[in-house]
Design a protein around this motif. Structure first.
Motif, PDB file in Angstrom:
ATOM      1  N   TRP A 109       0.945  -1.330  -0.009  1.00 25.17           N
ATOM      2  CA  TRP A 109       0.163   0.372  -0.403  1.00 25.17           C
ATOM      3  C   TRP A 109       0.798   1.040  -0.013  1.00 25.17           C
ATOM      4  O   TRP A 109       0.913   1.957  -0.580  1.00 25.17           O
ATOM      5  N   LYS A 110       1.858   0.858   0.972  1.00 25.75           N
ATOM      6  CA  LYS A 110       2.907   2.403   0.862  1.00 25.75           C
ATOM      7  C   LYS A 110       3.040   3.470  -0.916  1.00 25.75           C
ATOM      8  O   LYS A 110       3.271   3.425  -1.379  1.00 25.75           O
ATOM      9  N   SER A 143      -0.329  10.135  -4.440  1.00 23.84           N
ATOM     10  CA  SER A 143       0.416  11.182  -4.017  1.00 23.84           C
ATOM     11  C   SER A 143       1.207  11.997  -5.107  1.00 23.84           C
ATOM     12  O   SER A 143       1.212  13.397  -5.351  1.00 23.84           O
ATOM     13  N   GLU A 152       0.241   4.637  -2.408  1.00 21.39           N
ATOM     14  CA  GLU A 152      -0.312   5.919  -1.849  1.00 21.39           C
ATOM     15  C   GLU A 152       0.866   6.704  -2.388  1.00 21.39           C
ATOM     16  O   GLU A 152       0.632   7.665  -2.994  1.00 21.39           O
ATOM     17  N   ASN A 166     -10.705   6.281   5.983  1.00 21.96           N
ATOM     18  CA  ASN A 166      -8.693   6.169   5.707  1.00 21.96           C
ATOM     19  C   ASN A 166      -8.795   4.718   5.798  1.00 21.96           C
ATOM     20  O   ASN A 166      -9.011   3.684   5.436  1.00 21.96           O
ATOM     21  N   TRP A 167      -6.876   4.565   5.102  1.00 19.42           N
ATOM     22  CA  TRP A 167      -6.580   3.141   4.881  1.00 19.42           C
ATOM     23  C   TRP A 167      -6.578   2.272   5.700  1.00 19.42           C
ATOM     24  O   TRP A 167      -6.717   1.116   5.577  1.00 19.42           O
ATOM     25  N   TYR A 218      -8.218  10.988   1.501  1.00 19.73           N
ATOM     26  CA  TYR A 218      -6.750  11.167   1.873  1.00 19.73           C
ATOM     27  C   TYR A 218      -5.688  12.212   1.188  1.00 19.73           C
ATOM     28  O   TYR A 218      -6.573  13.212   0.361  1.00 19.73           O
TER      29      TYR A 218
END
Lengths: 355, 355
Positions: free
Chosen positions: A68-69, A76, A72, B67-68, B137
Motif C-alpha cells: 500500500w505504501k 500522492s 500511496e 481512511n486506509w 486521502y
C-alpha cells in the motif's frame, strides 16, 4: 504500432494490445497520450530512458515494494501533478509495476485511464492482459486488488534485450504453460521448432511467440473475466504446486516461471496417475519443458513435505473448500479436480513412475 | 422484505433495493446470507444489536476514520475469519461505514459480495445506491475509491428512530435536492403536503419519501453509472457551494445535508441571475427549503471569501478545467455551467436580489 488484439473483459471494457516495430514506433505511440499523464517506473526501468517525462514516479523494484505504501506514493504523485480523472496512468515495468499502477489507476478518483508497457516477458504474456491488479498484504500475495483492464497494452520485443537470462526464462515458463492450454498445437510446435531462436531472443521469433501466447490467454479470460466460472482459473495450471514451492523456498530460491514449469510437470504426472492422459501424451508435453532450461526432475525433500502441504492449504483459503488442482485431459482441455494428499506427496517427493 | 428497485449500474451489475416492514423482517433477510460473512459496524451502530454476529468488526464512527487504516482493519478481519471471495461483506451504518465496507469488499481478493444496510437517512437516499465507494486521502474527501455496486441494499425506516435530529435533517437536505431533480413534482408535492409527518418520522411517510427519493437518483445513475457523461454529476446540485462551505467551516460547523440545502439555494439564485428560471419558479423551489429547518439566508462573511474561493478551486482539480456548477432550468432539468467568480461572490456574500 500494430493493433493485434482487442480483448473484451470486465463489464464489457476492452483492452487493445499493440505490437511495436521498433523503439521509435513505441515512443511515438507513447507521446500520443499527451502531457495529462503520470508515468510510473521502477529503479530497473527508469534508466532505460534518456529523458524521463517530468510527471513521473520511480518505485523501488521488486516484490517487496508491492504494498500500500507504493500505492500511496503513486496517488500522492498524481495529486502533486494536479491530475484529474481523465488523465492517463502509464506503467513502464514488469508485473509489480504494472499490477500496482493498474490498482492505483482504478482507485485514484475512482478510475483514470490506464496504459501498460510491460518490460518483461512474464508481464507481456501474463500480467499485462486480463485486468487483474494487486498488491500483497499480510504475507498473502495479491490479496488486495481490483479488476481494471488497461485501455492499451504496448508490447515491444526490443525492451526484452536488456532482461536478465533468469527473468527471460521465467517468462518462458508461462509461455510453455500456454502451449499446453491452447486447443491447437501451434504454440507447442512453434516452441519445439524454434528453440534456439527463442532462447537467443530473436526479435521476430519472440514477437510471434508472445502473440501466440497472448491469444491462448485471451481465450480463457474473455469467457470468464472475473474468474467466477472455473474457466479463467485453468490459467493456474501448475500454479498450486508452484506457489507451494515458492513459499517453502521463501520466494528466493526459484523464479516464478521456473516454479510454474515444475508445477506443470507435477500436474501432468497427476493427470497421468488419474488416467486423464496416456503415456504418449504425458511424454509429449513433458518433453517440451525438458527441451528448455527447466529442472523438471526437482523433488521436494521429505523434511519439507509438511511445509509444502501447509502452503497448499493456504491456497485453499482463497477458494473456500477443497483445493482444486488444474489437471489436463489433452491440449486445451484443462479440468479442475481435488487431489488426494497422498498422491500429491508422492509426485512432489518421489521420482515419476514413468520415465 | 419487498424488492422495490433493481438498479442497473457499472458493467451491467445490478443492485436490488429492499424495504423492510419491520425489524423482524430485516433480521430475517439478514440471516439469509448465512455465516460466510463479515459484518461491519461502527461504534454508533454496534449497540443497536443485542447479539452481534461473531464475524464482525466495529470501526470508530465518524469521518475521521474514513481512511486506509480502517480498510486494513476490515481486510485483516476477513483474513482472520478465513473468508474467501464468495463471502458477503455486510455494512451496517451510515455513509462512512457503507463507503468503506464497499471499498474493502471491492479490494479483498478482487471482490466479495456486498450488502449494505444504511442506518441514516442520508445514506439511504444518497450513499447506499449507486456503487460509489471511498476513503479520504491527504485532506481530499473521497479521493480514493472504486465503483462497486452492492448486490442488495436493505432499507428499514425503523432504524431511523434512534437517529439524532441533526442527522435526520441532514438527510432531508439530499431528499429536497432530489425533489428538484425529479422531472415530475411528486416528491416536491409529497414534501409540501406531509411536512409534519416527515419531521415526526412517521414510518409510512418516511418509507414513501425514501422510495420517491431513490427513484429520482436511479434515473441519473442508471444513465451514467461511472459519471462520465455529465448526467450523474447533476446529482451534485448545490454541492460545489456546499463543499466550499463545509471546507471553510472545517467540516464541523454545519451538517452535509444542511450545506447541500444552502448550496441548492445558491444554485437557484445563480440560475435566476442567468435567466434560466423565472421569479415564480425561483420562489417555488426556494419555498420548499424554507418550509424545512434549513437556514437559506446564511451568508459567507466578507473575510471568508478568499478561503471560500480557494475551496471551490479544489473541486476544480477533480474535474480538469473550469469548475462547472449544476444549475437548473426547471424540475428535472439540470445544466452544468461555469460561473463567473464575481457572481459567485455576490450570491454567497450578499442577500438575494429577489425576496
Amino acid at each position: 504500432m500494430e493493433k493485434v488484439f482487442t480483448v473484451t473483459l470486465q463489464g464489457g471494457k476492452t483492452t487493445d494490445v499493440f505490437f511495436a516495430d521498433s523503439i521509435k514506433d513505441l515512443s511515438s505511440k507513447l507521446s500520443s497520450y499527451g502531457l495529462n499523464a503520470l508515468w510510473v517506473f521502477d529503479t530497473n526501468t527508469a534508466p532505460l530512458f534518456k529523458n524521463l517525462p517530468p510527471n513521473r514516479i520511480v518505485l523501488e523494484s521488486g516484490e517487496k515494494s508491492k504494498n500500500w505504501k507504493s500505492i500511496e506514493r503513486i496517488i500522492s504523485a498524481a495529486l502533486d501533478f494536479h491530475l484529474a480523472r481523465d488523465s492517463y496512468f502509464i506503467a513502464f515495468g514488469g508485473g509489480v509495476v504494472c499490477d500496482m499502477t493498474a490498482l492505483a489507476s482504478s482507485l485514484y478518483m475512482r478510475g483514470t485511464k490506464l496504459i501498460l508497457v510491460p518490460t518483461t516477458l512474464l508481464c507481456m504474456v501474463d500480467a499485462s492482459v486480463g485486468g487483474k491488479t494487486a498488491i500483497d498484504y499480510a504475507g498473502a500475495k495479491n490479496l488486495i486488488g481490483t479488476f481494471n483492464p488497461a485501455q492499451d497494452v504496448l508490447i515491444s520485443s526490443d525492451v526484452l534485450r536488456t532482461l536478465s537470462e533468469s527473468e527471460y526464462i521465467s517468462g518462458l515458463g508461462e509461455v510453455l504453460k500456454h502451449a499446453i492450454l491452447s486447443d491447437n498445437e501451434d504454440l507447442y510446435n512453434f516452441l519445439v521448432n524454434n528453440k534456439d531462436k527463442v532462447l537467443n531472443r530473436d526479435r521476430a521469433t519472440v514477437t510471434e511467440m508472445v502473440k501466440l501466447s497472448i491469444a491462448v490467454k485471451n481465450n480463457y479470460i474473455e469467457r470468464d473475466p472475473e474468474e467466477k466460472k472455473g474457466i479463467r482459473s485453468a490459467l493456474n495450471l501448475g500454479h498450486t504446486f508452484a506457489h507451494a514451492l515458492e513459499s517453502i523456498t521463501h520466494f528466493s530460491g526459484i523464479s516464478h516461471g521456473k516454479a510454474v514449469a515444475w508445477g506443470c510437470g507435477r500436474a501432468f504426472e497427476a493427470s497421468y496417475e488419474l488416467g486423464l492422459i496416456d503415456e504418449a501424451f504425458y511424454k509429449k508435453v513433458s518433453s517440451l519443458f525438458e527441451m528448455y532450461p527447466f529442472d523438471m526432475s526437482y523433488r521436494v525433500g521429505r523434511g519439507e513435505w509438511l511445509d509444502f502441504q501447509e502452503a497448499i492449504g493456504k491456497d485453499k483459503k482463497r477458494m473456500s473448500g477443497n483445493v482444486k488442482f488444474v489437471l489436463i485431459e489433452g491440449f486445451g482441455k484443462p479440468v479442475l479436480k481435488p487431489l488426494d494428499m497422498k498422491l500429491v506427496q508422492r509426485i512432489v517427493i518421489a521420482s515419476p513412475r514413468i520415465k
